[in-house]
Design a protein around this motif. Structure first.
Motif, short mmCIF file in Angstrom:
data_model
loop_
_atom_site.label_atom_id
_atom_site.label_comp_id
_atom_site.label_asym_id
_atom_site.label_seq_id
_atom_site.Cartn_x
_atom_site.Cartn_y
_atom_site.Cartn_z
N ALA A 100 0.83 -1.21 0.00
CA ALA A 100 0.00 0.00 0.00
C ALA A 100 0.86 1.26 0.00
O ALA A 100 0.59 2.22 -0.73
N VAL A 101 1.93 1.26 0.81
CA VAL A 101 2.82 2.42 0.86
C VAL A 101 3.49 2.65 -0.49
O VAL A 101 3.58 3.79 -0.98
N ILE A 102 3.95 1.57 -1.10
CA ILE A 102 4.60 1.68 -2.42
C ILE A 102 3.62 2.24 -3.44
O ILE A 102 3.96 3.11 -4.25
N ASN A 103 2.37 1.77 -3.41
CA ASN A 103 1.36 2.26 -4.35
C ASN A 103 1.06 3.73 -4.14
O ASN A 103 0.90 4.49 -5.11
N ILE A 104 0.97 4.15 -2.88
CA ILE A 104 0.72 5.56 -2.59
C ILE A 104 1.86 6.43 -3.12
O ILE A 104 1.64 7.49 -3.72
N PHE A 105 3.10 5.97 -2.90
CA PHE A 105 4.26 6.72 -3.37
C PHE A 105 4.26 6.83 -4.90
O PHE A 105 4.45 7.92 -5.46
N THR A 109 1.73 6.52 -6.95
CA THR A 109 0.61 7.35 -7.38
C THR A 109 0.93 8.83 -7.22
O THR A 109 0.62 9.66 -8.09
N ALA A 110 1.57 9.18 -6.09
CA ALA A 110 1.93 10.58 -5.85
C ALA A 110 2.91 11.08 -6.90
O ALA A 110 2.78 12.19 -7.43
N VAL A 111 3.91 10.25 -7.22
CA VAL A 111 4.90 10.64 -8.23
C VAL A 111 4.23 10.84 -9.59
O VAL A 111 4.48 11.83 -10.29
N TYR A 115 4.27 14.53 -11.52
CA TYR A 115 4.91 14.69 -12.83
C TYR A 115 3.89 14.72 -13.95
O TYR A 115 4.09 15.38 -14.98
N GLY A 116 2.77 14.00 -13.78
CA GLY A 116 1.71 14.05 -14.77
C GLY A 116 1.09 15.43 -14.87
O GLY A 116 0.82 15.94 -15.96
N TRP A 117 0.88 16.08 -13.71
CA TRP A 117 0.34 17.43 -13.68
C TRP A 117 1.29 18.41 -14.36
O TRP A 117 0.87 19.26 -15.15
#
Length: 464
Positions: free
Chosen positions: A255-260, A262-264, A268-270
């Motif tokens: 879950a932590v890896i997925n949150i990280f 997703t945040a990245v 960068y997508g924005w």
């Protein structure tokens, strides 16, 4: 069994600790798996040695490349110097103007090219007199046309910046050259600026190799442990089967890896979405290589002579070829390269230079658009040029140093708003603001008025 604790060989040191544990932690006769352990340690030593050799080689290669590669700042400075001092005679592509095109020049001149080109640009006459065979060859190949001597005009560092720019040609030039066409000059690549991506890829690759090694070691250690305990051998799962198993047993970590991740991706997508069609430095090739440097720079032709729409309406406009013919009925070019481009004008407009008449078929010129604002954004050149007294260079940059046109500013909403907030309105002597200027001076003669103070930040000014 003696322990090798030599600090010069840490892998053997740790291997000795493991062997010491199994030897003195119990009866040696009960640990017949030590032979397998020795083999395992030997395998681990070789794997780690190979891994560290690989990582060191990759990192050393990258650092060496990064040290040799010119910086983005050097290339950018070189581009400006090139346009100011060299673009009159040389293109960055393959086409010859007065001197030869400079594409691939670093591979043609004697090595190391940096040293030779520094001598040539600084004082080509002195280099030829020294007996340099290649210098005399290119002098002869170009009809004994002497190149300008820049000694005393440019410093060594400035010349090196020019060389860095020539050695790292604009992306579009490289792409068009590969396709068999010649492009006009453009913005330089970032050169060494992309090194961080290469380093990132190397680190990721090294981590993948390390993961593979550790996975192999873990499997071997588990097999040895099961053998010691008398347990059945563990099923040999592929990595694709191990991943779902790991996820089921490490839900929090997953879950932590997925949150990280997703945040990245969001961050960068924005940033990527904000940059769509924001292209400062965009410099496409054109069907006719019209040189602003020659016309606006060398010959000093005013911008409004060709772009008369800029003071009369919304669009500055691309001048018709009739405007070109005002001069080029008589001026047919002083060099083969100029004559080639002027001949394109004649072909497009149907002009016969022999008969001095428009007797041939016309062929519309398909220019490539450079500047493009979205349809929902209103911009009027006349408001800015005539009323606002904004110089062309404010938005379009030093056009008198360009070859074909290129985009200078981002032209984003934020860029426009910043200009409205910072630019002082020129009211004095401006009939458009006469009454307003008089009223404001009565209130506070020392006040600085910007466009933002006059409603320049209202949405309806540009979006209606």
């Amino acid at each position: 069994m003696p322990v090798n604790n030599s600090p010069k060989n840490p892998s053997k040191f740790f291997a000795g600790i493991i062997q010491f544990y199994f030897t003195f932690g119990g009866d040696l006769k009960k640990h017949t798996h030590l032979l397998n352990m020795n083999k395992l340690i030997t395998k681990l030593q070789k794997s780690l040695a190979a891994f560290f050799v690989l990582v060191f080689t990759l990192i050393f290669t990258t650092i060496t490349y990064a040290a040799d590669a010119p910086s983005a700042a050097s290339i950018s400075a070189g581009e400006k110097l090139f346009h100011a001092n060299c673009a009159v005679c040389h293109s960055i592509g393959t086409n010859k103007i007065t001197g030869p095109g400079l594409q691939g020049v670093t591979g043609r001149v004697p090595a190391p090219y940096q040293d030779w080109m520094l001598k040539w640009i600084k004082n080509n006459a002195a280099l030829r007199k020294s007996g340099d065979s290649y210098a005399n060859k290119i002098f002869a190949d170009n009809n004994n046309t002497a190149m300008t001597v820049f000694e005393g005009t440019l410093t060594d560092d400035q010349i090196k910046d020019i060389i860095a720019y020539v050695a790292n040609p604009p992306q579009e030039v490289a792409q068009n050259a590969a396709g068999g066409t010649t492009a006009a000059n453009g913005n330089a690549n970032t050169g060494g600026g992309g090194n961080y991506k290469e380093i990132l890829l190397i680190v990721i690759g090294a981590l993948l190799v390390l993961i593979y090694i550790l996975r192999s070691v873990r499997k071997s250690l588990l097999s040895v442990s099961n053998e010691k305990k008398g347990l059945p051998a563990t099923e040999d799962l592929s990595i694709w089967k191990e991943i779902p198993k790991w996820i089921r047993t490490h839900k929090v970590h997953f879950a932590v890896i997925n949150i990280f991740i997703t945040a990245v991706i969001c961050v960068y997508g924005w940033e990527y979405l904000w940059g769509i069609h924001v292209d400062p430095g965009y410099h496409p090739s054109q069907p006719i290589n019209f040189s602003h440097q020659v016309h606006a720079g060398t010959n000093g032709i005013a911008c409004l002579y060709c772009h008369s729409g800029a003071e009369k309406g919304k669009v500055a406009g691309i001048p018709t070829l009739n405007v070109c013919m005002n001069c080029h009925k008589g001026i047919q070019g002083s060099t083969p390269e100029y004559q080639k481009e002027i001949a394109k004008i004649y072909y497009a407009i149907g002009w016969d230079p022999q008969a001095a008449a428009y007797t041939k078929p016309q062929h519309p010129v398909q220019w490539t658009r450079v500047h493009s604002l979205p349809d929902f954004a209103y911009f009027n050149h006349a408001q800015h040029v005539v009323v606002g007294k904004v110089a062309c260079e404010t938005c379009h940059g030093p056009c008198n140093t360009y070859t074909t046109n290129q985009q200078f500013s981002t032209l984003t909403m934020g860029w426009c708003i910043d200009c409205h907030r910072q630019t002082q309105v020129q009211m004095k002597g401006n009939g458009y603001y006469a009454k307003l200027h008089e009223a404001l001076m009565k209130q506070d003669s020392s006040r600085t008025i910007t466009e933002a103070d006059m409603g320049g930040l209202e949405c309806g000014k540009c979006h209606y």
